[in-house]
Design a protein around this motif. Sequence first.
Motif, PDB file in Angstrom:
ATOM      1  N   MET A   6      -4.279  14.561  -5.194  1.00 12.07           N
ATOM      2  CA  MET A   6      -5.617  14.358  -4.626  1.00 12.07           C
ATOM      3  C   MET A   6      -5.966  12.870  -4.638  1.00 12.07           C
ATOM      4  N   PHE A   7      -6.745  12.462  -3.620  1.00 15.28           N
ATOM      5  CA  PHE A   7      -7.077  11.055  -3.481  1.00 15.28           C
ATOM      6  C   PHE A   7      -8.576  10.880  -3.241  1.00 15.28           C
ATOM      7  N   VAL A   8      -9.122   9.813  -3.801  1.00 17.11           N
ATOM      8  CA  VAL A   8     -10.476   9.410  -3.457  1.00 17.11           C
ATOM      9  C   VAL A   8     -10.464   8.930  -2.011  1.00 17.11           C
ATOM     10  N   ARG A   9     -11.385   9.423  -1.205  1.00 18.08           N
ATOM     11  CA  ARG A   9     -11.414   9.067   0.216  1.00 18.08           C
ATOM     12  C   ARG A   9     -12.328   7.887   0.504  1.00 18.08           C
ATOM     13  N   ASN A  10     -13.514   7.901  -0.089  1.00 20.10           N
ATOM     14  CA  ASN A  10     -14.458   6.819   0.176  1.00 20.10           C
ATOM     15  C   ASN A  10     -14.117   5.613  -0.690  1.00 20.10           C
ATOM     16  N   ALA A  11     -13.070   4.935  -0.262  1.00 25.05           N
ATOM     17  CA  ALA A  11     -12.566   3.776  -0.990  1.00 25.05           C
ATOM     18  C   ALA A  11     -11.725   2.932  -0.040  1.00 25.05           C
ATOM     19  N   TRP A  12     -11.565   1.665  -0.399  1.00 24.59           N
ATOM     20  CA  TRP A  12     -10.715   0.760   0.364  1.00 24.59           C
ATOM     21  C   TRP A  12      -9.290   0.845  -0.154  1.00 24.59           C
ATOM     22  N   TYR A  13      -8.349   1.059   0.743  1.00 26.17           N
ATOM     23  CA  TYR A  13      -6.930   1.108   0.403  1.00 26.17           C
ATOM     24  C   TYR A  13      -6.228  -0.102   1.017  1.00 26.17           C
ATOM     25  N   CYS A  14      -5.403  -0.745   0.219  1.00 22.47           N
ATOM     26  CA  CYS A  14      -4.682  -1.914   0.696  1.00 22.47           C
ATOM     27  C   CYS A  14      -3.531  -1.476   1.605  1.00 22.47           C
ATOM     28  N   ALA A  15      -3.478  -2.079   2.800  1.00 29.13           N
ATOM     29  CA  ALA A  15      -2.407  -1.765   3.755  1.00 29.13           C
ATOM     30  C   ALA A  15      -1.372  -2.884   3.817  1.00 29.13           C
ATOM     31  N   GLY A  16      -1.384  -3.763   2.821  1.00 27.13           N
ATOM     32  CA  GLY A  16      -0.361  -4.798   2.736  1.00 27.13           C
ATOM     33  C   GLY A  16      -0.913  -6.194   2.964  1.00 27.13           C
ATOM     34  N   TRP A  17       0.008  -7.148   2.952  1.00 31.19           N
ATOM     35  CA  TRP A  17      -0.346  -8.554   3.158  1.00 31.19           C
ATOM     36  C   TRP A  17      -0.640  -8.812   4.632  1.00 31.19           C
TER      37      TRP A  17
ATOM     38  N   VAL B 176      -8.210  -0.909   4.342  1.00 32.39           N
ATOM     39  CA  VAL B 176      -8.583   0.179   5.247  1.00 32.39           C
ATOM     40  C   VAL B 176      -9.423   1.196   4.476  1.00 32.39           C
ATOM     41  N   TRP B 177     -10.572   1.563   5.063  1.00 33.89           N
ATOM     42  CA  TRP B 177     -11.467   2.558   4.456  1.00 33.89           C
ATOM     43  C   TRP B 177     -11.043   3.932   4.948  1.00 33.89           C
ATOM     44  N   MET B 178     -10.678   4.826   4.018  1.00 31.81           N
ATOM     45  CA  MET B 178     -10.083   6.105   4.398  1.00 31.81           C
ATOM     46  C   MET B 178     -11.079   7.257   4.444  1.00 31.81           C
ATOM     47  N   GLY B 179     -12.343   6.990   4.136  1.00 28.57           N
ATOM     48  CA  GLY B 179     -13.330   8.067   4.100  1.00 28.57           C
ATOM     49  C   GLY B 179     -14.329   7.992   5.230  1.00 28.57           C
ATOM     50  N   ASP B 180     -15.569   8.349   4.927  1.00 26.56           N
ATOM     51  CA  ASP B 180     -16.661   8.350   5.886  1.00 26.56           C
ATOM     52  C   ASP B 180     -16.925   6.919   6.335  1.00 26.56           C
TER      53      ASP B 180
END
Length: 357
Positions: free
Chosen positions: A1-12, A111-115
């Motif tokens: 399971m993952f937190v959705r309303n969060a910023w995920y790093c997509a790399g440099w 990248v924001w993966m949630g709402d």
Amino acid sequence: MFVRNAWYCAGWDYLVTQGKNSVVARQLAGERVVLYRKPTGEIVAMEDRCPHRQAALSLGQKEGDALRCMYHGMKFAPDGKCIEIPGQKQISARACVRVFPVVEQENWIWVWMGDAEKADPGLIPFAVGPGNPDWTMRTSHMRVDANYRLEIANLADLSHLAWVHQKSLGGADSQTQTQYTHIEPKFTVGERDMRTEYVVRDVPAPHFLTHLFAPDARFNLHFDITHTLPCTWVLHFQAFVHGTESAEKPHGEPVADTYTCQAVVPSNEDSVEYYFSWGSNKAFDFPGLSDLLRDVLDIAFLEDRHVLEAQHIRISEKPDLPLINICHDDGPNRMLRLLDKNLKREAEEAQASKAAA
């Protein structure tokens, strides 16, 4: 399971260029994402899935601001709407692709993966990027085939430096082992992060630096760590000469001032992409130092990878096996409880929203 309303790093940022074929595939928290740059330089992040037959848009090609699927030629604008279907005049409103909020900050792509309405750039974790003029940061990247919770626990407990990293970040001497296994950290837990501070006193230089100092040189090492959900880990690491402490300088005379910034990005339940850097404050830097710091992280994280991948396999085999806690689990337990708290809150919000619909 993952937190959705969060910023995920997509790399440099340098991994997504203006090149004609620079269309980059990522998997973030189980979601397929494609990244590309518009001619203006702005990054677009959209679901890597054509609404026709789920072809990979990352196998497509850039055309101005748009991205064309190279299966049947459907063309999508940066807002995700289909603007061309070769051989067909009418375009259904359903011919669209989800677009994600995306921000570049300190040379990381977020990248924001949630709402999308909840995407707040103010929640992007602090970091020191290679573009910062005051620091000489060096970057790297690694894939680890293990669940991200294992990485969270690993980073929240640095006592393992005395064992896993004897030939890199730690040391095999008795002083290092004693000090690292008797760490007394101060924890400050927030809504989405945890700060950990401690000092390791009167220890030799880490193994990878021993050749630069006299055999009897001893140091006080100050660790100031900010660990942010889902898993960004930033350490302000400073070294001081042991025996030079004073009222003005309680840790002694400084000899090193560095930052290491690390983003552990869950691709899915079984693997993570690891983007990391380490570098010196330019006031303490000298030729080759920051390159050495980056090189030793490559070595140390290979050491971690061997441990975590083997651990992941064994947990997958016996997921319900009862485990014990020891004194070094305080940090990991706090951070994982914080993660679970946020997962629970998101699940309750989703359930309430569904019930109200």
